[in-house]
Design an enzyme around this catalytic site. Structure first.
Site, PDB file in Angstrom:
ATOM      1  N   GLU A  82      -6.118   2.019  -0.464  1.00 10.47           N
ATOM      2  CA  GLU A  82      -4.809   2.154  -1.111  1.00 10.47           C
ATOM      3  C   GLU A  82      -3.998   0.865  -1.040  1.00 10.47           C
ATOM      4  O   GLU A  82      -2.803   0.861  -1.315  1.00 10.47           O
ATOM      5  CB  GLU A  82      -4.021   3.310  -0.485  1.00 10.47           C
ATOM      6  N   ASP A 121       0.832  -1.203   0.000  1.00 13.12           N
ATOM      7  CA  ASP A 121       0.000   0.000   0.000  1.00 13.12           C
ATOM      8  C   ASP A 121       0.862   1.248   0.000  1.00 13.12           C
ATOM      9  O   ASP A 121       2.089   1.188   0.126  1.00 13.12           O
ATOM     10  CB  ASP A 121      -1.010  -0.015   1.146  1.00 13.12           C
TER      11      ASP A 121
END
Length: 309
Positions: free
Chosen positions: A223, A179
């Protein structure tokens, strides 16, 4: 040239030649066969979306050919026109029940043949458009709308398949979860549209760096992204993750003349063999990679952490 090749099946060489000449002049690509068996042999080598077949033929007649074609496992529909000197209602019903879509009585009238072919082409074009629409819907159902990579649904359908394949062939497999570090700061500082742009570019950079048609990338949530690496051991996974981490760190994400710099963290796990693949194993593999991602974040971010499953 009309993009629907025709196979003419008739044991009469004169009728077959006249049909070939007539259809070729009309813009069709035409092949011919002596009887039903010969037609099926030609189907083994090439697909014909339109078949015009005589009824009475040696070895395999037109009705048998219709039934045989309908029993084939084909990706697309075959429009079959049955030629016959028989015009009794019972005979027509027999032909249609055998799998013919239409029929013509001999001698064949050219304008009527063209009209029947146009009907068949409309049906085949409708099938093509429906298959195209269904394929587009299928692609949308497994694609993340923002980044263009696969979505969570694709993970659910395919991760277990990858694990089973690795188990079956005794090949290594690695799973990566990564991420963007401090992604909330991007949204808070530059706006959500800028954040969307960063996510899109982030996924694009990863996709360009993994093997086409072998590895695959999916958005796991927010994300977070998952990278599945078939036939990749722990050493290969470390090498790729470090490469990706460096690419992200050294990239500039420009949005509305604003240059944005980000870093990313990676957690991965690798295995050479699992005893059996089930939902519990899949969850455990994901959790192991997620634990290593958490470790990477705890140890300063912008780093790679991983280990065997």
């Amino acid at each position: 040239m009309i993009n629907f090749p025709i196979l003419v099946v008739d044991d009469n060489p004169i009728i077959k030649k006249m049909m070939n000449i007539s259809l070729t002049k009309a813009g069709y690509e035409v092949s011919s066969a002596e009887n039903g068996r010969d037609a099926l042999r030609k189907f083994d080598k090439k697909f014909y979306p339109i078949v015009i077949t005589d009824w009475m033929m040696p070895e395999m007649d037109g009705l048998e050919l219709c039934r045989a074609i309908r029993n084939l496992s084909l990706d697309s529909y075959v429009f079959i026109i049955l030629l016959t000197a028989k015009d009794a209602k019972d005979d027509i019903i027999k032909g249609l029940e055998a799998g013919a879509d239409d029929y013509l009585t001999k001698p064949v009238n050219h304008p009527e043949l063209m009209a029947r072919l146009n009907t068949g082409i409309r049906i085949l074009e409708l099938e093509r458009s429906l298959k195209k629409a269904n394929n587009e819907i299928m692609i949308l159902s497994i694609t993340d709308y923002l980044t263009g990579c696969y979505n969570r649904g694709y993970i659910g359908e395919n991760l277990s398949k990858e694990i089973r394949r690795a188990e079956r062939y005794k090949h290594p497999l690695s799973l990566v979860i990564c991420d963007i570090d401090h992604f909330k700061n991007v949204n808070d500082t530059c706006g959500h549209l800028a954040g969307d742009h960063v996510l899109y570019r982030f996924a694009g950079l990863i996709n360009k760096s993994i093997r086409i048609h072998v590895d695959w990338l999916a958005r796991y949530g927010g994300e977070e992204f998952m990278i599945v690496l078939p036939e990749t051991d722990m050493k290969g996974a470390i090498t790729l993750c470090e490469k990706l981490r460096s690419i992200i760190e050294n990239s500039v994400f420009t949005y509305n003349e604003t240059n944005i710099k980000i870093t990313s963290s990676f957690g991965f796990t690798s295995f050479d063999l699992v005893e059996s693949c089930n939902d519990k194993i899949v969850d455990e593999i994901i959790n192991r990679a997620d634990t290593y991602l958490y470790q990477a974040k705890q140890e300063g971010r912008n780093c790679v952490r991983g280990g065997p499953f």
